[in-house]
Design a protein around this motif. Structure first.
Motif, PDB file in Angstrom:
ATOM      1  N   ALA A  43       0.831  -1.202   0.000  1.00 49.43           N
ATOM      2  CA  ALA A  43       0.000   0.000   0.000  1.00 49.43           C
ATOM      3  C   ALA A  43       0.867   1.253   0.000  1.00 49.43           C
ATOM      4  CB  ALA A  43      -0.918  -0.010   1.226  1.00 49.43           C
ATOM      5  N   SER A  44       0.250   2.380  -0.308  1.00 44.40           N
ATOM      6  CA  SER A  44       0.976   3.656  -0.373  1.00 44.40           C
ATOM      7  C   SER A  44       0.300   4.677   0.526  1.00 44.40           C
ATOM      8  CB  SER A  44       1.019   4.176  -1.820  1.00 44.40           C
ATOM      9  OG  SER A  44      -0.293   4.485  -2.270  1.00 44.40           O
ATOM     10  N   VAL A  45       1.049   5.722   0.855  1.00 41.22           N
ATOM     11  CA  VAL A  45       0.511   6.763   1.729  1.00 41.22           C
ATOM     12  C   VAL A  45      -0.524   7.578   0.962  1.00 41.22           C
ATOM     13  CG1 VAL A  45       2.443   8.282   1.113  1.00 41.22           C
ATOM     14  CG2 VAL A  45       1.096   8.768   3.140  1.00 41.22           C
ATOM     15  N   PRO A  46      -1.719   7.798   1.528  1.00 43.19           N
ATOM     16  CA  PRO A  46      -2.744   8.588   0.826  1.00 43.19           C
ATOM     17  C   PRO A  46      -2.483  10.086   0.963  1.00 43.19           C
ATOM     18  CG  PRO A  46      -3.581   7.856   2.941  1.00 43.19           C
ATOM     19  CD  PRO A  46      -2.207   7.267   2.820  1.00 43.19           C
ATOM     20  N   LEU A  47      -2.729  10.822  -0.095  1.00 42.79           N
ATOM     21  CA  LEU A  47      -2.650  12.284  -0.044  1.00 42.79           C
ATOM     22  C   LEU A  47      -4.022  12.809   0.346  1.00 42.79           C
ATOM     23  CD1 LEU A  47      -0.583  12.942  -3.314  1.00 42.79           C
ATOM     24  CD2 LEU A  47       0.253  12.530  -0.995  1.00 42.79           C
ATOM     25  N   LEU A  48      -4.082  13.556   1.428  1.00 44.27           N
ATOM     26  CA  LEU A  48      -5.369  14.026   1.951  1.00 44.27           C
ATOM     27  C   LEU A  48      -5.811  15.288   1.236  1.00 44.27           C
ATOM     28  CD1 LEU A  48      -4.722  13.478   5.769  1.00 44.27           C
ATOM     29  CD2 LEU A  48      -5.701  11.886   4.108  1.00 44.27           C
ATOM     30  N   ASN A  49      -7.111  15.363   0.975  1.00 44.03           N
ATOM     31  CA  ASN A  49      -7.668  16.492   0.246  1.00 44.03           C
ATOM     32  C   ASN A  49      -8.933  16.966   0.952  1.00 44.03           C
ATOM     33  OD1 ASN A  49      -9.820  17.361  -1.967  1.00 44.03           O
ATOM     34  ND2 ASN A  49      -7.789  17.871  -2.755  1.00 44.03           N
ATOM     35  N   GLN A  50      -9.006  18.263   1.207  1.00 40.45           N
ATOM     36  CA  GLN A  50     -10.160  18.809   1.922  1.00 40.45           C
ATOM     37  C   GLN A  50     -11.199  19.414   0.989  1.00 40.45           C
ATOM     38  OE1 GLN A  50      -9.305  20.620   5.947  1.00 40.45           O
ATOM     39  NE2 GLN A  50      -7.299  20.975   5.012  1.00 40.45           N
ATOM     40  N   GLU A  51     -10.981  19.312  -0.316  1.00 32.06           N
ATOM     41  CA  GLU A  51     -11.921  19.861  -1.290  1.00 32.06           C
ATOM     42  C   GLU A  51     -12.852  18.801  -1.859  1.00 32.06           C
ATOM     43  OE1 GLU A  51      -8.529  20.947  -1.423  1.00 32.06           O
ATOM     44  OE2 GLU A  51      -9.353  22.555  -0.171  1.00 32.06           O
ATOM     45  N   GLY A  52     -12.865  17.626  -1.289  1.00 27.64           N
ATOM     46  CA  GLY A  52     -13.761  16.572  -1.754  1.00 27.64           C
ATOM     47  C   GLY A  52     -13.295  15.867  -3.014  1.00 27.64           C
ATOM     48  N   GLU A  53     -12.030  16.003  -3.372  1.00 24.61           N
ATOM     49  CA  GLU A  53     -11.515  15.378  -4.601  1.00 24.61           C
ATOM     50  C   GLU A  53     -10.903  14.019  -4.285  1.00 24.61           C
ATOM     51  OE1 GLU A  53      -8.871  17.969  -6.631  1.00 24.61           O
ATOM     52  OE2 GLU A  53     -10.269  19.655  -6.675  1.00 24.61           O
ATOM     53  N   VAL A  54     -11.314  13.026  -5.065  1.00 26.86           N
ATOM     54  CA  VAL A  54     -10.772  11.665  -4.948  1.00 26.86           C
ATOM     55  C   VAL A  54     -10.114  11.312  -6.271  1.00 26.86           C
ATOM     56  CG1 VAL A  54     -11.316   9.229  -4.579  1.00 26.86           C
ATOM     57  CG2 VAL A  54     -12.569  10.996  -3.318  1.00 26.86           C
TER      58      VAL A  54
END
Length: 791
Positions: free
Chosen positions: A290-301
């Motif tokens: 697995a890889s580290v997830p990049l967090l996004n606060q604008e609701g983008e996946v």
């Protein structure tokens, strides 16, 4: 976050995968409470902790944590002034020892210059009690047994017990090994009622005396304590009682010793459990790549090659999933068993993992959003108890979802509107999607309704998608195709399964031309998309292969350059050594000739030839030229024969071949000498060259060595401004000519500067055997900037 989504997406199974890496009771307790969070700061902190754990796992094998028991019950008992038993104290000791070991581990990381983001702060919060920990470790074994070193009295009592047991066994062995052994049912020593006894046959009871402690079931054997060991057994029993009392006393003292630190120990246990959970997250991430997830606060996946975490990672099909930037709704259409539901679960479960601080099964640089809630209506919700049909069950779920969603929610709907009339179901599905869109939630929906394909095309911020279907094999590939609606393959599948052609033709005629054209268009799009993907995979593989080849070539070039530099350095060293040896030998030859000159002796011609040969032998040919094919062919054109004039290379003299000796040697006339010379040392010359050489070197057969001045020699040599190597060569030549001109002394001006020329000059003078001594010049003549040498 609602608990229903955790059940629907099987979040508990992911926690089960984590559990196999947990080693502490507090870690398991924290894992049991683990749930996805909705606060960005908390999630970001958890992800950073997992990154630290992954770095430590990769660099040093992870945080060193042993199995740790739950010590909270023991700490509660300490609070009410109870004394703990050995096992309980040993478990507390393990927590304290682990706290010290972990703190030392993180201090070692500082020395190794391994930088972490956040978890090193946890180590600084650990409370270590070195003196208490050492006392506990010295007094208790890991299994809780009190050691002999726990107290001086306990050590003495146990020594007494051991000695008394030896004495008892020694006394009883007189019965088991002597003449009395035949009166025993078995020649052994055993224990009854905590006393050592021997098994005596009943008929010999009166011959032993002592105390009967037991008998066999048949009554034929009596277990008797002979009178000779009664006192020893009494002494042993008393010592054992004293041992138990001393053990209780030690345990009470250790309990009192630990009691003031129970809050610190509880905090340490919690911190170690948290580190254990971080370790487990890192190990699970490594196991599933697995890889580290990049967090996004604008609701983008934006998930790159996302994989379902509960499917075998070697078999699962990875897909790119993007949502929230260019569109907030995805409508996935296509046949059953194509992978639509798994795609929904993959997106939802990866979100839950990321919001729990875990790495995600997707390629690097994958982005996840921070949703305040994830809702899902997946699976058959039919309930016999509540008398709900499948359709009603789904509608109940959808009702609850619509009541709770916000603009920051994610909604996953499987087969929306199914279970009722297709026209009504499709209309209802579109209305529900409109309602979700008005709220602002992001939604992914799967459906069979063709009307929703048009909906996905017409509605803003909505995109069609489908699961790829291989037209040749009529099998799903489980790949998600964004932007391409699913096509109907029912008639094609029926045909492949062997339905009569008349039925197939009739079914095709009943399908409208528009539907057939749409399916054909979708089929073309899918085929083009497939070819593009295959070409991209081929190019990606080629790029990867080329990158690996380049890396390999770069590594080989670096090794080549390194080896070349080493070989050049070695060659320089060997060449310098050869030059040094050659100069030394040349000096010896010249010194010998000078000695003859000084003594006024005559030199025979063969001595001159030998000296010249010795000098010429100092020359080293390039060994590579010995294998040069061009030179070899040139040599073959000049075959030697008797009477040829030759040059003897090693002596620098000309002679005539008299006859051949052996395979590779010739007898050569050198003046008045006849010598056997190897043909490799011979070089053929013309008769004209031989006469010219004879005239040039003509001299009497026997003559005295005379000194001839070869250059005007000054008694002073100025080396200032010369490079070191040039200066040393000039100095050697200057000294040679000074000696040939019989000068008693010379002055070498080397200046002061860095001192390199002065040091080199004096080292040379010291190594020259013809130099008697040397000294600095007078202050008026240069002082220590010049050296005077005396021969």
């Amino acid at each position: 976050m609602n608990h229903k989504i955790l059940e629907t997406l099987e979040y508990g199974r992911v926690k089960g995968q984590l559990a196999q890496f947990i080693v502490s009771a507090t870690g398991r307790a924290e894992l049991a409470k683990l749930e996805p969070q909705t606060d960005y700061t908390t999630i970001h902190h958890w992800v950073e902790e997992t990154e630290d754990g992954a770095d430590l796992l990769r660099l040093v094998g992870g945080i060193p944590l042993p199995e740790l028991a739950d010590v909270s019950p023991q700490l509660k008992r300490l609070k009410v002034q109870a004394s703990l038993n050995g096992t309980e104290l040993a478990q507390i000791t393990q927590v304290l020892r682990t706290s010290m070991a972990v703190q030392n581990f993180f201090e070692g990381l500082v020395e190794k210059k391994i930088r972490l983001r956040t978890i090193d702060n946890l180590a600084t919060s650990l409370v270590t009690i070195p003196e208490v920990t050492r006392r506990l470790a010295r007094s208790l074994d890991p299994d809780g047994r009190v050691t002999d070193e726990a107290s001086t009295k306990l050590h003495g009592v146990r020594q007494l017990i051991t000695q008394t047991e030896v004495d008892i066994r020694h006394e009883l062995e007189r019965y088991t090994r002597g003449k009395q052994a035949k009166k025993l049912s078995d020649p052994i020593i055993t224990i009854r009622n905590d006393r050592y006894v021997i098994p005596v046959l009943a008929q010999y009871r009166n011959q032993f005396g002592g105390v009967v402690h037991d008998q066999s079931a048949s009554g034929q054997t009596l277990y008797i304590e002979p009178g000779s060991v009664v006192e020893l057994n009494n002494r042993l029993r008393q010592a054992q009682i004293e041992e138990r009392q001393e053990v209780r006393k030690v345990l009470a003292e250790l309990s009192d010793l630990v009691r003031p630190y129970r809050n610190d120990i509880a905090q340490n246990a919690q911190l170690l459990g948290h580190l254990d959970l971080i370790n487990a997250k890192a190990k699970l991430a490594a196991a599933m790549k697995a890889s580290v997830p990049l967090l996004n606060q604008e609701g983008e996946v934006n998930l790159r090659m996302a994989r379902h975490p509960l499917i075998d990672q070697e078999k699962v099909v990875a897909n790119d999933i993007a949502l929230g930037k260019d569109y907030q709704a995805i409508v996935i259409t296509g046949p059953n068993t194509g992978g639509k539901t798994i795609t929904l679960k993959t997106l939802g479960l990866i979100q839950l993992m990321a919001q729990s601080g875990m790495f995600i099964p997707a390629n690097e640089n994958s982005t996840v959003a921070i949703f305040d809630n994830v809702f899902a209506d997946i699976g058959d919700e039919q309930s016999l108890e509540q008398n709900l049909s499948t359709f009603s069950g789904h509608m109940e779920n959808v009702k609850r979802i619509l009541e709770q969603i916000t603009a920051n929610s994610l909604v996953l709907l499987d087969e929306l509107g199914a279970g009722t009339d297709p026209k009504e179901g499709a209309a209802l599905a579109m209305a529900i999607l409109d309602q979700i869109g008005a709220t602002g939630s992001e939604v992914v929906v799967t459906t069979h309704y063709p009307e929703l394909k048009v909906y996905g095309y017409d509605r803003a911020k909505t995109i069609n998608a489908s699961m790829e279907f291989d037209q040749q094999t009529l099998q799903p590939t489980y790949r998600l195709l964004l932007g391409v609606p699913g096509q109907s393959n029912g008639i094609a599948i029926a045909k492949r399964l062997g339905i009569e052609q008349a039925v197939i033709d009739e079914a095709s005629s009943l399908v409208s031309d528009d539907s057939q054209d749409l399916n054909k268009m979708i089929g073309d799009l899918v085929e083009q998309r497939k070819r593009a993907r295959e070409e991209n995979e081929r190019l990606q593989a080629l790029v990867k292969e080329n990158a690996a080849t380049k890396e390999e070539l770069d590594a080989k070039l670096d090794r080549f350059n390194e080896q070349r530099d080493k070989l050049l350095e070695r060659a320089r060293s060997e060449a310098n050594h050869e030059v040094s040896q050659a100069k030394k030998k040349a000096n010896q030859i010249i010194h010998h000739l000078r000695q003859l000159e000084i003594q006024g002796a005559t030199v025979k011609e063969n001595e001159l030839i030998d000296a010249q040969g010795a000098l010429n032998a100092l020359h080293k040919d390039n060994p590579r030229l010995n294998h040069n094919s061009v030179l070899q062919r040139a040599k073959q054109k000049h075959q030697l024969k008797v009477g040829d004039h030759v040059n003897v290379k090693s002596y620098g003299q000309q002679g005539v071949l008299l006859n051949k000796r052996g395979a590779h040697k010739w007898e050569v006339q050198l003046g008045i000498l006849k010598m056997a010379i190897d043909e490799a040392d011979l070089e053929k010359i013309s008769a004209k060259q031989a006469k010219q050489a004879e005239k040039k070197h003509a001299q009497p057969r026997r003559m005295a060595v005379r000194t001839i001045q070869t250059r005007q020699t000054s008694a002073r040599l100025d080396l200032r401004g010369h490079r070191y190597e040039e200066a040393m060569s000039e100095l050697a030549s200057f000294i040679d000519h000074a000696l040939l001109n019989n000068l008693p002394s010379v002055t070498i001006i080397h200046g002061k500067g860095t001192g390199a020329l002065r040091k080199g000059t004096q080292q040379y003078l010291q190594s020259n055997p013809r130099v008697k001594n040397f000294e600095y010049a007078s202050p008026s003549n240069g002082g220590d900037g010049a050296t005077i040498a005396y021969f």
